[in-house]
Scaffold this active site. Structure first.
Site, PDB file in Angstrom:
ATOM      1  N   GLY A   1      -0.604   3.979  -5.401  1.00 57.96           N
ATOM      2  CA  GLY A   1      -0.438   2.575  -5.740  1.00 57.96           C
ATOM      3  C   GLY A   1       0.518   2.672  -6.753  1.00 57.96           C
ATOM      4  O   GLY A   1       0.771   1.668  -7.217  1.00 57.96           O
TER       5      GLY A   1
ATOM      6  N   MET B   1      -3.930   5.061  -0.554  1.00 53.45           N
ATOM      7  CA  MET B   1      -4.672   5.811   0.374  1.00 53.45           C
ATOM      8  C   MET B   1      -5.451   6.896  -0.168  1.00 53.45           C
ATOM      9  O   MET B   1      -6.340   7.271   0.476  1.00 53.45           O
ATOM     10  CB  MET B   1      -3.751   6.326   1.580  1.00 53.45           C
ATOM     11  CG  MET B   1      -2.934   5.393   2.208  1.00 53.45           C
ATOM     12  SD  MET B   1      -4.020   4.315   3.321  1.00 53.45           S
ATOM     13  CE  MET B   1      -4.888   5.425   4.324  1.00 53.45           C
TER      14      MET B   1
ATOM     15  N   VAL C   1       0.829  -1.079   0.226  1.00 54.91           N
ATOM     16  CA  VAL C   1      -0.112  -0.120   0.157  1.00 54.91           C
ATOM     17  C   VAL C   1       0.697   1.193   0.217  1.00 54.91           C
ATOM     18  O   VAL C   1       1.720   1.454   0.660  1.00 54.91           O
ATOM     19  CB  VAL C   1      -0.970   0.063   1.134  1.00 54.91           C
ATOM     20  CG1 VAL C   1      -1.528   1.313   1.272  1.00 54.91           C
ATOM     21  CG2 VAL C   1      -1.902  -1.170   1.232  1.00 54.91           C
ATOM     22  N   CYS C   2       0.477   2.188  -0.752  1.00 54.06           N
ATOM     23  CA  CYS C   2       1.119   3.584  -0.691  1.00 54.06           C
ATOM     24  C   CYS C   2       0.183   4.672  -0.951  1.00 54.06           C
ATOM     25  O   CYS C   2      -1.001   4.336  -0.586  1.00 54.06           O
ATOM     26  CB  CYS C   2       2.261   3.784  -1.863  1.00 54.06           C
ATOM     27  SG  CYS C   2       1.724   3.839  -3.653  1.00 54.06           S
ATOM     28  N   ARG C   3       0.475   5.903  -1.117  1.00 54.14           N
ATOM     29  CA  ARG C   3      -0.483   6.735  -1.433  1.00 54.14           C
ATOM     30  C   ARG C   3      -1.558   6.699  -2.533  1.00 54.14           C
ATOM     31  O   ARG C   3      -2.553   6.883  -2.439  1.00 54.14           O
ATOM     32  CB  ARG C   3       0.391   8.339  -1.540  1.00 54.14           C
ATOM     33  CG  ARG C   3      -0.343   9.479  -1.574  1.00 54.14           C
ATOM     34  CD  ARG C   3       0.170  10.557  -1.634  1.00 54.14           C
ATOM     35  NE  ARG C   3       0.689  10.982  -3.067  1.00 54.14           N
ATOM     36  CZ  ARG C   3       0.112  11.442  -4.110  1.00 54.14           C
ATOM     37  NH1 ARG C   3      -1.180  11.621  -4.021  1.00 54.14           N
ATOM     38  NH2 ARG C   3       0.393  11.456  -5.254  1.00 54.14           N
TER      39      ARG C   3
END
Length: 123
Positions: free
Chosen positions: A74, A99, A70-72
């Site tokens: 994708g 996110m 998971v990141c900000r």
């Protein structure tokens, strides 16, 4: 419904939320953003292992486990999944929306910064 991008399965929000509610230990979900991003808001219970630290710990990671990153947005998490796939990991996935797309619960603070990669396997 999951889809694939560059050989990496993309997990959508409903699938990730369902997986997190199961609380099983088959899949390890990892936030790969920077500490300040994680502190500002993250999915509760997810460990933080910044993307920049992964090359230093990849040899200690369990290739037999399943991972979702998971990141900000994708993008970084997709790059982490691609990198690990190149390192011989078979079951790596990306949370496609990051996110920015997460509508579930979010908490702030530095809940779980991974200092030793083996922490990921002790749920």
């Amino acid at each position: 419904m999951a889809f694939e991008l560059d050989g990496i399965e993309q997990v959508e929000e409903t699938e990730l939320a369902a997986l997190l509610n199961e609380k099983g230990d088959e899949t390890i979900v990892v936030d790969v953003r920077e500490p300040e991003e994680y502190e500002a808001g993250h999915i509760p219970g997810l460990p933080l292992l910044p993307m920049s630290s992964i090359p230093a710990v990849v040899a200690e990671m369990d290739k037999e486990k399943s991972y979702i990153f998971v990141c900000r947005s994708g993008s970084r998490s997709q790059n982490v999944a691609l990198y690990l796939k190149d390192q011989g990991f078979r079951d790596v996935k990306n949370y496609a929306g990051g996110m920015l797309e997460w509508t579930g619960e979010v908490t702030s603070g530095l809940e779980w910064f991974v200092k030793d990669v083996h922490e990921l396997y002790k749920k």
